[in-house]
Design a protein around this motif. Structure first.
Motif, mmCIF file in Angstrom:
data_model
loop_
_atom_site.group_PDB
_atom_site.id
_atom_site.type_symbol
_atom_site.label_atom_id
_atom_site.label_comp_id
_atom_site.label_asym_id
_atom_site.label_seq_id
_atom_site.Cartn_x
_atom_site.Cartn_y
_atom_site.Cartn_z
ATOM 1 N N MET A 1 0.898 -1.125 -0.057
ATOM 2 C CA MET A 1 0.031 0.091 0.020
ATOM 3 C C MET A 1 0.775 1.212 0.026
ATOM 4 O O MET A 1 1.833 1.220 0.653
ATOM 5 C CB MET A 1 -0.720 0.044 1.108
ATOM 6 C CG MET A 1 -1.797 1.038 1.160
ATOM 7 S SD MET A 1 -3.108 1.002 2.500
ATOM 8 C CE MET A 1 -4.074 2.387 2.172
ATOM 9 N N ASN A 2 0.363 2.157 -0.713
ATOM 10 C CA ASN A 2 1.163 3.578 -0.543
ATOM 11 C C ASN A 2 0.497 4.551 0.101
ATOM 12 O O ASN A 2 -0.823 4.760 -0.016
ATOM 13 C CB ASN A 2 1.502 3.873 -2.275
ATOM 14 C CG ASN A 2 2.513 3.025 -2.901
ATOM 15 O OD1 ASN A 2 3.304 2.715 -2.212
ATOM 16 N ND2 ASN A 2 2.240 2.886 -4.090
ATOM 17 N N TYR A 3 1.099 5.477 0.505
ATOM 18 C CA TYR A 3 0.510 6.771 1.202
ATOM 19 C C TYR A 3 0.991 8.003 0.571
ATOM 20 O O TYR A 3 2.191 8.121 0.045
ATOM 21 C CB TYR A 3 0.915 6.460 2.568
ATOM 22 C CG TYR A 3 0.561 5.402 3.294
ATOM 23 C CD1 TYR A 3 -0.577 5.184 3.910
ATOM 24 C CD2 TYR A 3 1.676 4.292 3.395
ATOM 25 C CE1 TYR A 3 -0.815 3.981 4.616
ATOM 26 C CE2 TYR A 3 1.111 3.286 4.025
ATOM 27 C CZ TYR A 3 -0.105 3.044 4.576
ATOM 28 O OH TYR A 3 -0.363 1.741 5.249
ATOM 29 N N ASN A 4 0.212 8.809 0.511
ATOM 30 C CA ASN A 4 0.545 10.301 -0.010
ATOM 31 C C ASN A 4 0.898 11.126 0.969
ATOM 32 O O ASN A 4 0.988 11.024 2.510
ATOM 33 C CB ASN A 4 -0.552 11.042 -0.657
ATOM 34 C CG ASN A 4 -1.594 11.356 -0.031
ATOM 35 O OD1 ASN A 4 -1.653 11.668 1.096
ATOM 36 N ND2 ASN A 4 -3.177 11.392 -0.423
ATOM 37 N N ILE A 5 1.509 12.327 0.924
ATOM 38 C CA ILE A 5 2.063 13.319 2.012
ATOM 39 C C ILE A 5 1.139 13.750 2.940
ATOM 40 O O ILE A 5 1.478 13.858 4.150
ATOM 41 C CB ILE A 5 2.944 14.563 1.005
ATOM 42 C CG1 ILE A 5 3.908 15.064 2.235
ATOM 43 C CG2 ILE A 5 1.991 15.304 0.586
ATOM 44 C CD1 ILE A 5 4.733 15.993 1.394
ATOM 45 N N GLU A 38 3.928 13.647 -7.692
ATOM 46 C CA GLU A 38 3.729 13.821 -6.074
ATOM 47 C C GLU A 38 4.412 12.708 -5.413
ATOM 48 O O GLU A 38 4.716 11.441 -5.830
ATOM 49 C CB GLU A 38 2.103 13.460 -5.763
ATOM 50 C CG GLU A 38 1.291 14.653 -6.449
ATOM 51 C CD GLU A 38 -0.294 14.140 -6.537
ATOM 52 O OE1 GLU A 38 -1.092 15.203 -6.606
ATOM 53 O OE2 GLU A 38 -0.441 12.957 -6.399
ATOM 54 N N ARG A 39 4.787 13.006 -3.997
ATOM 55 C CA ARG A 39 5.652 11.975 -3.305
ATOM 56 C C ARG A 39 4.611 11.084 -2.851
ATOM 57 O O ARG A 39 3.667 11.157 -2.612
ATOM 58 C CB ARG A 39 6.005 12.725 -1.979
ATOM 59 C CG ARG A 39 7.140 13.504 -2.340
ATOM 60 C CD ARG A 39 7.346 14.352 -1.167
ATOM 61 N NE ARG A 39 8.465 15.538 -1.486
ATOM 62 C CZ ARG A 39 8.086 16.627 -1.772
ATOM 63 N NH1 ARG A 39 6.784 17.126 -1.895
ATOM 64 N NH2 ARG A 39 8.701 17.776 -2.233
ATOM 65 N N ILE A 40 5.033 9.773 -2.760
ATOM 66 C CA ILE A 40 4.230 8.696 -2.261
ATOM 67 C C ILE A 40 5.305 7.813 -1.577
ATOM 68 O O ILE A 40 6.436 7.644 -1.791
ATOM 69 C CB ILE A 40 3.470 7.662 -3.271
ATOM 70 C CG1 ILE A 40 4.784 7.333 -4.568
ATOM 71 C CG2 ILE A 40 2.595 8.438 -4.067
ATOM 72 C CD1 ILE A 40 4.052 6.028 -5.472
ATOM 73 N N PHE A 41 4.776 7.241 -0.500
ATOM 74 C CA PHE A 41 5.564 6.317 0.466
ATOM 75 C C PHE A 41 5.053 5.020 0.753
ATOM 76 O O PHE A 41 3.682 4.683 0.744
ATOM 77 C CB PHE A 41 5.421 7.303 1.953
ATOM 78 C CG PHE A 41 6.056 8.358 1.668
ATOM 79 C CD1 PHE A 41 7.297 8.614 2.104
ATOM 80 C CD2 PHE A 41 5.132 9.553 1.562
ATOM 81 C CE1 PHE A 41 7.818 9.966 1.933
ATOM 82 C CE2 PHE A 41 5.763 10.859 1.342
ATOM 83 C CZ PHE A 41 7.082 11.044 1.514
ATOM 84 N N SER A 42 5.966 3.991 0.570
ATOM 85 C CA SER A 42 5.479 2.617 0.706
ATOM 86 C C SER A 42 5.514 2.196 2.365
ATOM 87 O O SER A 42 6.033 3.003 3.132
ATOM 88 C CB SER A 42 6.383 1.716 -0.023
ATOM 89 O OG SER A 42 7.773 1.869 0.153
#
Length: 135
Positions: A1-5, A38-42
């Motif tokens: 799953m990825n998360y936005n800033i 946009e930055r995405i975080f795993s």
């Protein structure tokens, strides 16, 4: 799953501007970008963010946090260096805790001092009480 800033901001209770600042300073080399840039975080990124957050909370400057993140990005050949880094931070944190405990002892003493003075209506009754720092 990825998360936005925004989701990261809420999860870590830090402003989006702080996350962008961390990125600008090179603390987020693991952050990816989506097609809208946009930055995405795993999930793996979350682990690094916990490390960054912890190191920041204990008072480390960005430059020292970056050093650790850089070591992490280099891979297994830096495991010993990372262990030493964490052990050094543990020692420094223990010193901070001991200093804070001393300050808390003094504040507790001072609180008691003023409670007694207020109760008596004068500081004269407590003026000569020894403080925790008296030898």
């Amino acid at each position: 799953m990825n998360y936005n800033i925004g989701e990261i901001s809420k999860r870590f209770k830090i402003p989006i501007s702080t996350i962008r600042y961390y990125d600008k300073k090179g603390l987020l080399p693991f952050a990816e970008r989506n097609t809208q840039n946009e930055r995405i975080f795993s999930e793996a990124s979350i682990k690094y963010l916990h490390v960054i957050h912890c190191l920041k909370e204990i008072g480390l400057p960005i430059s020292k946090i970056k050093l650790f993140i850089d070591l992490c990005m280099e891979g297994d050949e830096t495991l010993s260096e990372r262990l030493n880094y964490i052990q050094d931070q543990k020692v420094q944190l223990q010193i901070q805790i001991e200093n804070l405990e001393q300050q808390m002892n003094f504040i507790n003493w001072k609180e008691d001092y003023y409670q007694k003075a207020v109760q008596a209506g004068t500081e004269d009754v407590v003026r000569d009480l020894p403080s925790p720092f008296d030898d």
